[in-house]
Each structure stands twice: as C-alpha cells, then as structure tokens.
Write a protein that holds these residues in place. Structure first.
Motif, PDB file in Angstrom:
ATOM      1  N   LEU A  22     -20.064 -27.987  27.608  1.00  0.00           N
ATOM      2  CA  LEU A  22     -20.241 -27.651  26.242  1.00  0.00           C
ATOM      3  C   LEU A  22     -19.143 -27.347  25.486  1.00  0.00           C
ATOM      4  N   HIS A  23     -18.985 -27.801  24.068  1.00  0.00           N
ATOM      5  CA  HIS A  23     -17.959 -27.281  23.425  1.00  0.00           C
ATOM      6  C   HIS A  23     -18.293 -26.714  22.170  1.00  0.00           C
ATOM      7  N   ILE A  24     -18.049 -25.548  21.794  1.00  0.00           N
ATOM      8  CA  ILE A  24     -18.523 -25.009  20.536  1.00  0.00           C
ATOM      9  C   ILE A  24     -17.110 -24.557  19.571  1.00  0.00           C
ATOM     10  N   SER A 201     -24.725 -26.767  14.464  1.00  0.00           N
ATOM     11  CA  SER A 201     -24.903 -27.332  15.725  1.00  0.00           C
ATOM     12  C   SER A 201     -25.966 -26.747  16.788  1.00  0.00           C
ATOM     13  N   ILE A 202     -26.387 -27.641  17.488  1.00  0.00           N
ATOM     14  CA  ILE A 202     -27.425 -27.204  18.591  1.00  0.00           C
ATOM     15  C   ILE A 202     -27.310 -27.594  20.067  1.00  0.00           C
ATOM     16  N   GLY A 203     -27.785 -26.965  20.951  1.00  0.00           N
ATOM     17  CA  GLY A 203     -27.805 -27.604  22.281  1.00  0.00           C
ATOM     18  C   GLY A 203     -29.219 -27.299  22.693  1.00  0.00           C
ATOM     19  N   ILE A 204     -29.792 -28.248  23.593  1.00  0.00           N
ATOM     20  CA  ILE A 204     -31.146 -28.088  23.839  1.00  0.00           C
ATOM     21  C   ILE A 204     -31.019 -28.098  25.584  1.00  0.00           C
ATOM     22  N   GLY A 214     -24.876 -30.958  19.961  1.00  0.00           N
ATOM     23  CA  GLY A 214     -23.810 -31.418  19.266  1.00  0.00           C
ATOM     24  C   GLY A 214     -24.385 -30.871  17.728  1.00  0.00           C
ATOM     25  N   ARG A 215     -23.814 -31.827  16.484  1.00  0.00           N
ATOM     26  CA  ARG A 215     -24.287 -31.608  15.157  1.00  0.00           C
ATOM     27  C   ARG A 215     -26.021 -31.896  15.161  1.00  0.00           C
ATOM     28  N   ILE A 216     -26.350 -31.347  14.345  1.00  0.00           N
ATOM     29  CA  ILE A 216     -27.988 -31.546  14.488  1.00  0.00           C
ATOM     30  C   ILE A 216     -28.328 -32.909  14.157  1.00  0.00           C
ATOM     31  N   GLU A 218     -26.635 -35.446  14.625  1.00  0.00           N
ATOM     32  CA  GLU A 218     -26.198 -36.316  15.813  1.00  0.00           C
ATOM     33  C   GLU A 218     -27.134 -36.296  16.965  1.00  0.00           C
ATOM     34  N   VAL A 219     -27.504 -35.123  17.115  1.00  0.00           N
ATOM     35  CA  VAL A 219     -28.577 -34.800  18.495  1.00  0.00           C
ATOM     36  C   VAL A 219     -29.704 -35.667  18.079  1.00  0.00           C
ATOM     37  N   MET A 220     -30.124 -35.324  16.734  1.00  0.00           N
ATOM     38  CA  MET A 220     -31.534 -36.259  16.526  1.00  0.00           C
ATOM     39  C   MET A 220     -31.118 -37.800  16.574  1.00  0.00           C
ATOM     40  N   GLU A 221     -30.135 -38.224  16.196  1.00  0.00           N
ATOM     41  CA  GLU A 221     -29.876 -39.336  16.176  1.00  0.00           C
ATOM     42  C   GLU A 221     -29.818 -40.071  17.637  1.00  0.00           C
ATOM     43  N   GLY A 222     -29.250 -39.290  18.518  1.00  0.00           N
ATOM     44  CA  GLY A 222     -29.022 -39.493  19.815  1.00  0.00           C
ATOM     45  C   GLY A 222     -30.439 -39.620  20.459  1.00  0.00           C
TER      46      GLY A 222
END
Ligand SMILES: Nc1ncnc2c1ncn2[C@@H]1O[C@H](COP(=O)(O)OP(=O)(O)OP(=O)(O)O)[C@@H](O)[C@H]1O
Ligand SMILES: [Mg+2]
Lengths: 318, 301
Positions: A22-24, A201-204, A214-216, A218-222
């Motif tokens: 993880l990178h913040i 940004s979030i990590g689940i 990642g960015r919220i 981006e995460v949603m899109e991913g």
C-alpha cells in the motif's frame, strides 16, 4: 509518505495480514475499511511500531520504520481504538505528561497544547480531570494528544466508534481541518459511507487481504469494471444505436424496447455530445444515467458478503 | 534537567489522593508500636542492672531499621507490580509505547517513582529514628548508612516488582511472582551451601576426604538479602564482620579459598552491594526488553 511493502502478520497459524502492499501519498486522508477481523488494527499497530510484522517493510517519509523506531515515533501520532486515561490527572497535565515524553519544554507544551485544545474544542476543559470527560471528549483529547509533537502522520483506529452523530460530524471536520494543515491521515472504520464523505483515498481490507486501494473513484471503477450508461427512450431505438456506435469504446450490452445499456470509455463531454446527436436525429431520449454502485454495494461486493445488488444513481450531466 | 515524565505524573497524582497519607499513617503506627515494644524489652533487660538505660537505646536503631526495611520489602513489590501490567489493564500502555519514551526510560521512570515513594516513607520515619542518635548517642553517620541500605532495598525490590509486572498480564499475579523471586533470593542462595554442608558431613562421617573448594558455595550468600542485612547491622552495632566471624568458626579462612578473601574486611559488603545493584539493573534491562514490541530481531524484507 507511508509505504507498506508485502506486509505479513500471523497469530500462530492464523494469517491476520496477508501480503499487504500500500502507498499513501503525503497529504492524503486515507480511509481503511473492512469488516470485523479484517486486520485493520493489526496493520495499524504494525505501522505504529507496536507489533513486529512476520515479514515485509514499512517506510514512513523514506525512513525504514522497523529499523529506526526512534525517528518514526516522532513522525507518528496514534489514536488507538480503545484507550484509557489516568485518574486524578487534569486535561492540561495530561497534555503536559505526553508532551514531556517527547522532551518538549513546559513552555512549548503549554503553547502547543493551548492551540490543540482550541482545535479540538476542549479549551474550556483544561482544568477538568480527564477521567470525568465524556467519551467523545476523551476521543478528541486523544487526537490532541497525538498531535502534541506535531507528527506528519496521524493514525486513527476507529475514532468514530461510540460517538454520537454530532460528535462524528465534529470529528470529520477536525480531520478535514488537519488535512488542510498538511497532515497525512490514516483512519480506519467499518462504515464506508462515513469515510467516503471525507477521505480522498481508501483501502478495502478483508480477511487480511487488501481487496482494493486507491482514489475513491478509481477503486469504484476498478471494482465495477468499465463505465456503464443507461439511456431510456420512447422511440428511435435503431438510430440511437447507430449514433452511439460512433463514439469511443461503445459496446451495446443490451437493447430493450425503451432502454439501451452500453459500456463506454467516453468523457462527460463526449456523453453530452452523443446524447445531443441522438436528439438531433429525432430520437426521443427521456433520460440517461450512469450505472454506478454506491460505496456500500462496493464494500459488500469486495468483501464478498453480497453479490450484485447494484443501485442506480442518477447522473445529471453538468 | 529533564525529569522523567512518569515520575512527575506519579508524584503529582499521588499528592492528590489520600492514599499516601493513610500509608504514612500506617507506617508510623507500625513503627511506634515496634518502638514501644522495643522500649519495654530494653527496660526489662535493664531493670536489675546498673547500666545506663540511654546507651541501651542504640538498640532501637537496628530494630527500627529492620522493621522499615521489612515493610519496604513487602510493600514495594505490591506498588510496582502494577506499574506495567496496570498500564496495560488501564489501556494506556500502547499510547505510552508510541511516544518518544524508550522502553528503558519508561522502566527507569517506574523505578524512580517507587524509590521516591519509599524514600518518602523513610524520611517520614526520621523523627522516630532520630531518638537512637539523640538519646542513644549513636554516630549520625549511621543514619546515612541506613538511608543507603534503604535505597538499595527499594531499588532491588522495585526492580523485582517491575520485572514481574512486565512478565505478567495481571497485577495480582505479578505480586505473587515477586514474592516467589524473594524466596529464590532468600532460600535459593542459601541452598548450595547447605547442600554442600550436608554432603560433606556425610562424607566425613564415612571417613572420606572433603571436596576441594566446596566452601565457595557460600559465595551465593553474597546475593542473600538476609545475610546482607545481618552483616550490615552486626557491623554497625559491634564493628565486627558477621561473615568473617562465621567463616572463622567454620574454619574457611585458613583454607585460602576465594570465600576467605571475600569474607575479610569490608569486602563482603562492597561486593554484595555491587552484585545487588547489578542484579537490579539487569532485571530492569530484562523488563525493558520485555515491553519493547520491536525487539532487535531480524525482519525479513
Ligand atoms: N493478539 C491476537 N492473537 C490472536 N489473534 C489475533 C490477535 N489480535 C488480532 N487477532 C486476530 O486477527 C484478526 C484481525 O484482527 P484485527 O483486530 O486486526 O481486525 P480489525 O480489522 O481491526 O477488526 P475490527 O473492525 O473488529 O476492529 C482477527 O481475526 C483477530 O481474531
Ligand atoms: Mg480494529
């Protein structure tokens, strides 16, 4: 700012954190979400130097956290999920106690703790005994305490648990305020919607694995794959399909009598143009919206508790 | 100067609670009780003699001093046993470990708190102690010797209490463990010599030659608190060394063993003191190591 590399932690045979990378970046307000037992607290404790990972590396500001504990402690402010306070100690003495642990002078501590107590709205409680404060006040006091040595990274483990809605809003404002001061903040929670209001940004996490980060957006899109667009119309279905196919990346997923679903890679402007072109070609478009799972659906999906259940969120084209 | 924040906080918090007042009250009560009992005994012993009763008052010194040291030895582990486990129970330990304090300075702070507390009690007893000097005509330097021994006893028992506190999850088990440590020091250090003595007695009974260097098992007594205190008070009261008298009786001195050198002059007290300090210090190091979550262990990267 915070770089975690292939982090592992096990309790006996139980794998609590599994290959976490993880990178913040600096200045982020990072939300760490996951159901109970996901391994959030375990990860946070490793970052704060309260626990040794089985393997992996943690770098904070380019310093190896596992090798240089002393420097790292100056960079981190930690607010644990559960914590106690001492009896018979006043708020200002509490701040003084922790301040002097960083070898700050009493003068300096007094000046900084005045500012911090102001920031967390406890200025009028300076002379009050800490054990008589309410839960929310203790929580805020703990945040102030964690900031006494002006750390670059603030780590909060479920700071909202046990807070009433009003206190949550205050906590959120406090954190946004701190972010605007340039602090990097990591906050863990079970409740995604709460984080989505403030985090960028979030990590689940689930069962020790980082499912998405990642960015919220981006995460949603991913998680949901490519963008989906749903167009409802009264007539002119064939024309609409013909027009749509001219735009980038458009694939028709389904074409009902009054509804066309398509996936695409268009920008907002291109979507607007396409709709415009449809209308210009006499297609009676009655509405269109982006198909998007909200964060809760995303969370459920990622953590494997529920399949599908997507909600439609109206998207107006601004 | 940087005052250890733990000491600062503990002293401040304690000054607020009534506990310490009751503690001092109980302490003085016990001392006065012992004082009167001792006075009665002295008075009885002098009833039919022409000796000056005042000079007999010097005997108040060992009596009161031993009473105090015993109280310290019992109370200090109880007070220090909660020093680490209590922080854990109160859930303040994690925060403390993420601050700029090193594990060792945390431990050091806890010891200093315990020592400051003990000294508070000892100083509070000074008026009673002073009687031995003022009336009994004892040299005032013994007062400082007593303070030194009290300091050593509190450091030693505090280090045991803190080590146990860092080893145990709960304060109560730390207290019990501390007393087990005491047993090891009081009985365990005596065991080698007594085992040797018994075996030797048997062998000589059977007409076998004695072991060489067997007397050196008595060196373990260097770490026996009881022997230390007896040596100290015998020295103060009679000017002679208990250990050398004892070793003369057993005939060890003639044998030119290591023990005979250690038991001569002031060496016993000096070596014993150094050893107790060294043991205390290593207990503290162990405790610091124990509470450090990031031990200097290799991490696979
Ligand atoms: N000291 C421990 N010994 C054994 N297992 C542990 C220990 N601490 C945590 N675990 C296990 O590790 C897993 C992850 O725990 P962790 O506390 O990190 O979860 P979490 O994401 O913080 O959960 P929560 O939201 O409930 O706080 C859990 O299954 C837990 O049972
Ligand atoms: Mg947790």
């Amino acid at each position: 700012m915070l770089q975690i590399d292939h982090l592992y932690k096990n309790y006996g045979k139980f794998q609590a954190v599994n290959d976490l990378t993880l990178h913040i970046p600096k200045g982020d307000l990072f939300g760490f979400v996951g159901p109970n037992g996901a391994g959030k607290t375990t990860t946070i404790r490793m970052v704060c130097g309260l626990m040794l990972p089985a393997a992996g590396g943690i770098m904070i500001n380019g310093v190896n956290a596992l090798l240089h504990q002393k420097e790292i402690k100056k960079q981190i402010g930690y607010v644990p999920d559960f914590f106690g306070v001492y009896d018979n100690l006043k708020v200002k003495e509490y701040m003084d106690f922790y301040g002097s642990m960083y070898r700050m002078s009493s003068r300096e501590i007094e000046r900084i703790s005045d500012d911090l107590l102001e920031l967390v709205n406890l200025s009028d409680k300076k002379e009050v005994f800490v054990d008589t404060l309410s839960r929310g006040m203790k929580q805020r006091l703990c945040v102030a305490r964690a900031l006494i040595h002006n750390p670059a990274l603030l780590v909060l483990d479920e700071p909202n648990s046990g807070l009433d809605p009003r206190a949550r809003v205050e906590m959120k404002e406090l954190l946004l305020n701190l972010q605007s001061m340039g602090k990097t903040i990591v906050i863990s929670s079970h409740i995604l919607s709460e984080l989505s209001e403030m985090c960028n940004s979030i990590g689940i996490m689930d069962h020790g694995n980082l499912m998405a980060a990642g960015r919220i957006e981006e995460v949603m899109e991913g998680v949901f794959g490519s963008n989906q667009l749903i167009i409802t119309l009264d007539s002119g279905r064939e024309t609409a399909i013909r027009v749509a196919m001219e735009y980038p990346g458009v694939k028709i997923s389904s074409a009902g009598e009054q509804e066309i679903r398509l996936s695409h890679t268009m920008t907002k402007e291109e979507i607007a143009k396409m709709i415009g072109a449809m209308i210009a070609n006499d297609v009676v478009v009655t509405g269109f919206h982006k198909q998007e799972g909200n964060l809760e659906t995303l969370f459920m999906r990622v953590t494997g508790k529920e399949e599908g259940g997507q909600e439609h969120v109206a998207e107006s084209n601004r | 100067m940087w005052l250890n924040p733990i000491v600062k906080r503990d002293v401040r918090v304690q000054s607020r609670s009534m506990k310490i007042c009751w503690g001092v009250f109980a302490y003085e009560l016990i001392l006065s009780f012992v004082f009167f009992v001792a006075m009665m005994v002295i008075e009885q012993g002098n009833r039919y003699s022409t000796n000056n009763i005042y000079s007999a008052l010097v005997w108040l010194y060992p009596v009161l001093a031993v009473t105090q040291l015993i109280i310290l030895g019992i109370v200090v582990p109880v007070r220090t046993a909660s020093s680490i486990s209590g922080e854990k129970e109160r859930q303040t330990f994690d925060i403390m470990m993420t601050t700029g304090m090193t594990p060792f300075s945390i431990i050091l702070g806890k010891v200093m708190t315990a020592v400051v507390q003990s000294m508070f009690f000892v100083v509070a007893s000074m008026p009673v102690m002073a009687l031995c000097f003022v009336i009994g005509g004892m040299s005032i330097s013994y007062l400082f010797w007593f303070l030194g021994v009290a300091l050593l006893v509190s450091v030693f028992s505090a280090s045991i209490g803190i080590l146990c506190s860092s080893l145990c999850k709960r304060s109560i088990s730390a207290v019990i463990m501390s007393y087990v440590f005491y047993i090891v020091f009081f009985v365990g250090t005596a065991a080698p010599f007594f085992i040797y003595a018994i075996v030797e007695a048997r062998r000589s009974y059977q007409g076998m030659a004695p072991y060489n260097h067997g007397e050196n098992t008595a060196l373990f007594f260097l770490l026996n608190p009881a022997v230390y205190l007896i040596e100290f008070f015998v020295k103060v009261m009679s000017g002679e060394s208990f250990v050398s008298i004892f070793s003369n009786l057993t005939g060890t001195v003639q044998k030119k063993e290591l023990i005979s050198y250690v038991a001569s002059g002031n060496w016993w007290m000096i070596i014993s003191t150094v050893l107790f300090l060294a043991v205390s210090f290593s207990f503290l190091l162990l405790a610091a190591r124990r509470i450090n979550p990031i031990k200097k262990r290799k991490v696979k990267v």
